[in-house]
Enzyme design. Structure first.
Site, PDB file in Angstrom:
ATOM      1  CG  ASP A 198     -22.085 -47.950 -21.528  1.00  0.00           C
ATOM      2  OD1 ASP A 198     -21.700 -49.108 -21.794  1.00  0.00           O
ATOM      3  OD2 ASP A 198     -22.214 -47.529 -20.367  1.00  0.00           O
ATOM      4  CG  ASN A 203     -26.712 -48.137 -20.110  1.00  0.00           C
ATOM      5  OD1 ASN A 203     -27.098 -47.855 -18.983  1.00  0.00           O
ATOM      6  ND2 ASN A 203     -25.470 -47.906 -20.513  1.00  0.00           N
ATOM      7  CG  ASP A 216     -26.916 -44.329 -18.033  1.00  0.00           C
ATOM      8  OD1 ASP A 216     -27.460 -43.309 -17.569  1.00  0.00           O
ATOM      9  OD2 ASP A 216     -26.596 -45.300 -17.332  1.00  0.00           O
TER      10      ASP A 216
END
Length: 271
Positions: A198, A203, A216
């Site tokens: 992701d 992030n 994450d």
């Protein structure tokens, strides 16, 4: 675009004994940003101890947090990620306590300092090249498109896909329409690398012009490199046409595979 604080002051949450003693005298703030389904708190305010983050989840979210914990411990050998301070797992819950990385997210920086866009993209591309250069034979995690398609099908059948969050290009689509379009892009010949899973602007943490870490990482593992490129490319599209094109140039793909790009954008809609 709103620039309001992503955090709000809150009371200490209920904690397992093993973690509670570690967090005495910390001030608590709840993070209001993110779509992981877990609750996230920043713990700060102690002069004698570093800031920390505490994530809590139940059910399938707890399973994902377990995946994140194992990947954090593995990825930390190769790229900067939060260190795992403590992890507690019960049959239906999980608590993950990690160190706080310095800096601001790439998304925060782009929103507040759009003139830094080219430099931010260059830093994102450099960090992605570093991540994708990790030897594939060293990676114990499989996150390729076959795995994600299976998970996506489960999410569709469970009614867990947020169709209201689809990109404008697919506004009004059903999850089944996205699924059908994905099938039109198969078979896919993956170019496997170690991916973040992701690779979004929220992030990636930046400081002094460089990416200083990623968060994450519960979906990290072997997958086609476009898994990461597609998400970053799509995020950068909110800031004009030049930045997404620059990402591919700086990464080293001046002529991106548009079919793979479309496939991974479709796949991401289901998560």
């Amino acid at each position: 675009m709103s620039h309001s604080s992503p955090e709000q002051t809150c009371m200490q949450a209920s904690l397992p004994t093993a973690i509670g003693a570690t967090l005495a005298a910390y001030a608590w703030e709840r993070n209001k940003v993110g779509q992981s389904g877990a609750s996230l708190h920043r713990l700060h305010g102690r002069s004698d101890a570093p800031d920390l983050f505490l994530k809590h989840g139940t059910g399938a979210i707890a399973d994902h947090m377990t995946d994140e914990m194992t990947r954090l411990r593995w990825l930390g050998q190769f790229v900067p990620v939060p260190s795992v301070v403590h992890f507690v797992r019960t049959p239906d819950q999980a608590w993950l306590l990690t160190s706080a990385l310095k800096g601001k997210t790439a998304g925060e920086l782009l929103a507040s300092r759009p003139e830094l866009g080219p430099a931010i993209v260059d830093a994102l591309a450099a960090f992605l090249r570093r991540l994708h250069a990790i030897p594939v034979e060293a990676c114990p995690f499989n996150s390729d498109h076959t795995v994600k398609l299976r998970l996506a099908r489960q999410r569709i059948d469970a009614g867990a896909v947020d169709v209201d969050d689809f990109d404008d290009e697919r506004a009004g689509w059903t999850a089944e329409q996205v699924w059908a379009s994905l099938q039109d892009h198969l078979p896919l010949a993956p170019d496997l690398v170690v991916t973040h899973g992701d690779y979004s602007l929220d992030n990636l943490l930046m400081h002094d012009g460089e990416v200083v870490g990623c968060i994450d990482v519960g979906g990290a593992g072997l997958a086609d490199r476009y898994q990461d490129l597609a998400i970053a490319w799509n995020n950068l599209g909110d800031y004009g046409e030049a930045l997404p094109d620059r990402l591919f140039l700086q990464y080293g793909l001046p002529f991106p595979d548009r079919r793979k790009l479309r496939f991974h954008l479709l796949l991401d809609e289901l998560f």
